[in-house]
Design a protein around this motif. Structure first.
Motif, short mmCIF file in Angstrom:
data_model
loop_
_atom_site.label_atom_id
_atom_site.label_comp_id
_atom_site.label_asym_id
_atom_site.label_seq_id
_atom_site.Cartn_x
_atom_site.Cartn_y
_atom_site.Cartn_z
N SER A 333 -2.21 3.33 -0.64
CA SER A 333 -1.50 2.14 -1.10
C SER A 333 -0.06 2.50 -1.44
O SER A 333 0.34 3.66 -1.45
CB SER A 333 -2.20 1.54 -2.33
OG SER A 333 -2.14 2.45 -3.42
N SER A 335 3.05 0.69 -4.22
CA SER A 335 3.26 -0.36 -5.22
C SER A 335 4.67 -0.25 -5.79
O SER A 335 5.36 0.75 -5.62
CB SER A 335 2.22 -0.24 -6.34
OG SER A 335 2.28 1.03 -6.96
N SER A 381 5.45 -7.60 -9.95
CA SER A 381 4.93 -6.32 -9.45
C SER A 381 4.02 -6.59 -8.25
O SER A 381 3.44 -7.67 -8.11
CB SER A 381 4.14 -5.60 -10.54
OG SER A 381 4.97 -5.31 -11.65
N LYS A 383 1.30 -4.59 -5.08
CA LYS A 383 0.58 -3.43 -4.56
C LYS A 383 0.06 -3.77 -3.16
O LYS A 383 -0.61 -4.78 -2.97
CB LYS A 383 -0.59 -3.05 -5.47
CG LYS A 383 -1.35 -1.82 -4.97
CD LYS A 383 -2.47 -1.42 -5.93
CE LYS A 383 -3.19 -0.17 -5.43
NZ LYS A 383 -4.29 0.23 -6.33
N GLY A 433 4.35 4.87 -6.06
CA GLY A 433 3.99 3.79 -6.98
C GLY A 433 5.15 3.21 -7.74
O GLY A 433 4.94 2.47 -8.71
#
Length: 444
Positions: A333, A335, A381, A383, A433
Motif C-alpha cells: 500500500s 498512504s 488522508s 490509503k 506512508g
C-alpha cells in the motif's frame, strides 16, 4: 555518418570526372579550330604571292604593279594575323586561363556550396544510426517539455481521428486511435472507439475485452453491467483469451465470489509464460483470493474463550471491521494526505468529487489504484493498496515506483476535464506512508 561522407565524396568525384574534361576539351577544340583557320589563311596568302611572282616572270604584270600588289597582299596578311593574335599563344591562354577558372568553380565552389546548404537547411540527424537517432529524438522530446509533447500528441491523435472520418473502414487506424485515447486517459473517447470496433468486428475477443476495460474506467473501475456482458461475449468466442480471463476474475472478485475468481485466474496462468511479471502478479492475486475465500467460510475466525468461562464457554468472533483491517494487513500500500493550494480555494464547490490515484512513474498511464472521496473533506488522508487494483496485472506491487495524483473533478468522472483541479507527487516507492500531495493547478 563517416560512410555517408565517403559515399558522397565518391559521387562528387565521379560527377567531376564527367564535367571537367568536357570543359577543358571544349577550350582545346576551340583553339585547334582557330589554328587550322589561320594556317589556311597563311597558305592562301602564300599561293597569292606565288601567283604574283609568276605574273611578273611572264611579263603579265609590270614591276610597279607587282610591287604594289605584293605590298597590298602583305598588309592584308599582317592585318589579319594581328586581329586574330598568335595561334600558339591563344591556345595556351585559352586552355590555361579559362580551364583553370572553370575547374576551380566546378571542383571547389559547387561541392562546398552544396555541403553548406545541406548543413544549413537539411536534417543532419538522418546521418545518425537508428539507435542514436532514437535516443536523440527522445532527448529532444524531453527537453521540449511535457506540455509541448502533449500538444504534439493531441494534434497527431486529432489528425488520425479526422482521417478515420474519411476512411471509416480502416480497422487498424481505429485500434491505434483507441489505444492512444487510453494512454491519454481519455477513457470516454476510448470507450466510443472500441464500441465502433466491436460493431465492425463483433467476434474479436481483444476488442471486446478492451471495450470492457474502458467501460470500467469510466464506471469508477467497476466491471458490473455492460462490461460484464462484453467479458462474457469475449470468453464465449475464446474461452482462454488472457485479458478476458483476467477481467472475468476481477469481476468475480469485485462481487466477493472469490472461488470463481480463482478459477478464472488459474486458467489465466495456463495461458501466460511462467517467467513473466504477469504470472507472479496473478499468482499473488490467487493467494489473496484464497485467503479471502477462507475468511468468508469462517475458517480463519479463531474462537476465543473468556477467562472465567464454564463448560458452556463463551464464543466471541471478530467483528467485521477488525477482520477487514486484518485482511488489508500485509497488502502492499501507499498512504499520505491531500491538501489544496489556498489560491484555488474559491474554485471548489460542495458537489465536487476528489479522486486519489496512483500510476506507474514509468510505463502505462492507467491507474493502478483509485479512491473516490468528497472534495469538501480536503485536507484528507488516503490509503491506496493492491485491493484497489483494476486488474490483477496492474497492481501497485507490480511497479517499483509510482506517482500519486489527486484530482478535483467538476463532472464527477475520473477522466480529467478542462477546469478540474489537480496535483501530483514525485515518484515514491511502494510502502511509503507519508506522501504529501498539493492540488496546485487547473487542468487546461
Amino acid at each position: 555518418m563517416t560512410a555517408f561522407w565517403v559515399v558522397a565524396g565518391i559521387f562528387i568525384v565521379v560527377a567531376l570526372l564527367f564535367v571537367i574534361p568536357v570543359l577543358l576539351r571544349g577550350k582545346r577544340n576551340q583553339s585547334r579550330e582557330q589554328i587550322e583557320r589561320q594556317a589556311a589563311n597563311i597558305t592562301i596568302y602564300r599561293d597569292q604571292l606565288a601567283e604574283l611572282d609568276r605574273d611578273l616572270r611572264d611579263d603579265t604584270l609590270s614591276r610597279e604593279q607587282y610591287d604594289s600588289s605584293k605590298q597590298e597582299l602583305q598588309k592584308r596578311m599582317l592585318l589579319d594575323l594581328s586581329e586574330n593574335g598568335d595561334p600558339v599563344a591563344t591556345s595556351f591562354v585559352s586552355t590555361g586561363r579559362y580551364g583553370v577558372v572553370a575547374g576551380v568553380i566546378v571542383t571547389l565552389i559547387i561541392p562546398l556550396a552544396a555541403i553548406y546548404l545541406y548543413l544549413v537547411i537539411g536534417d543532419t540527424r538522418g546521418l545518425l544510426p537508428q539507435s542514436q537517432l532514437a535516443n536523440a529524438t527522445q532527448f529532444a522530446q524531453n527537453e521540449a517539455g511535457g506540455e509541448e509533447g502533449h500538444i504534439d500528441i493531441n494534434s497527431m491523435v486529432e489528425s488520425l481521428a479526422a482521417r478515420l472520418k474519411e476512411n471509416p473502414e480502416d480497422i487498424e487506424g481505429w485500434v491505434m486511435l483507441g489505444r492512444s485515447y487510453a494512454i491519454m486517459e481519455r477513457f470516454d473517447d476510448a470507450s466510443a472507439t472500441y464500441a465502433k470496433l466491436v460493431q465492425m468486428v463483433p467476434d474479436n475477443p481483444q476488442f471486446l475485452s478492451d471495450y470492457a476495460d474502458m467501460l470500467a474506467m469510466i464506471n469508477n473501475g467497476s466491471l458490473l453491467g455492460k462490461p460484464a456482458e462484453m467479458i462474457t461475449r469475449a470468453l464465449a468466442i475464446d474461452p482462454n483469451f488472457p485479458k478476458a480471463l483476467a477481467l472475468a476474475g476481477t469481476l468475480e472478485f469485485e462481487q466477493d465470489k472469490f472461488d470463481q475468481a480463482i478459477i478464472y485466474w488459474e486458467r489465466l496462468l495456463g495461458a501466460i509464460p511462467a517467467d513473466s511479471k504477469l504470472y507472479k502478479s496473478v499468482s499473488d492475486s490467487i493467494e489473496q483470493a484464497k485467503s479471502l475465500a477462507m475468511r468468508g467460510k469462517g475458517e480463519s475466525a479463531p474462537i476465543q474463550l473468556t477467562e472465567n468461562s464454564n463448560v458452556g464457554t463463551d464464543v466471541t468472533e471478530k467483528s467485521p471491521s477488525v477482520e477487514k483491517q486484518e485482511t488489508s494487513a500485509g497488502v502492499p500500500s501507499i498512504s499520505g494526505s491531500v491538501t489544496l493550494d489556498p489560491s484555488l480555494a474559491d474554485k471548489i464547490s460542495p458537489s465536487d468529487t476528489l479522486f486519489v490515484f496512483a500510476r506507474a512513474s514509468q510505463g502505462p498511464k492507467m491507474p493502478l489504484a483509485i479512491l473516490r472521496l468528497n472534495a469538501r473533506d480536503i485536507p484528507v488522508s488516503f490509503k491506496l493498496d493492491d485491493n484497489m487494483a483494476m486488474t490483477p496485472a496492474m497492481k501497485l506491487s507490480s511497479f517499483p515506483e509510482v506517482v500519486v495524483g489527486a484530482r478535483i473533478s467538476k463532472t464527477g468522472q475520473a477522466i480529467p476535464a478542462s477546469g478540474d483541479l489537480e496535483g501530483h507527487s514525485a515518484p515514491v516507492k511502494i510502502g511509503d506512508g507519508d506522501v504529501s500531495i498539493t492540488i496546485d493547478h487547473v487542468v487546461p
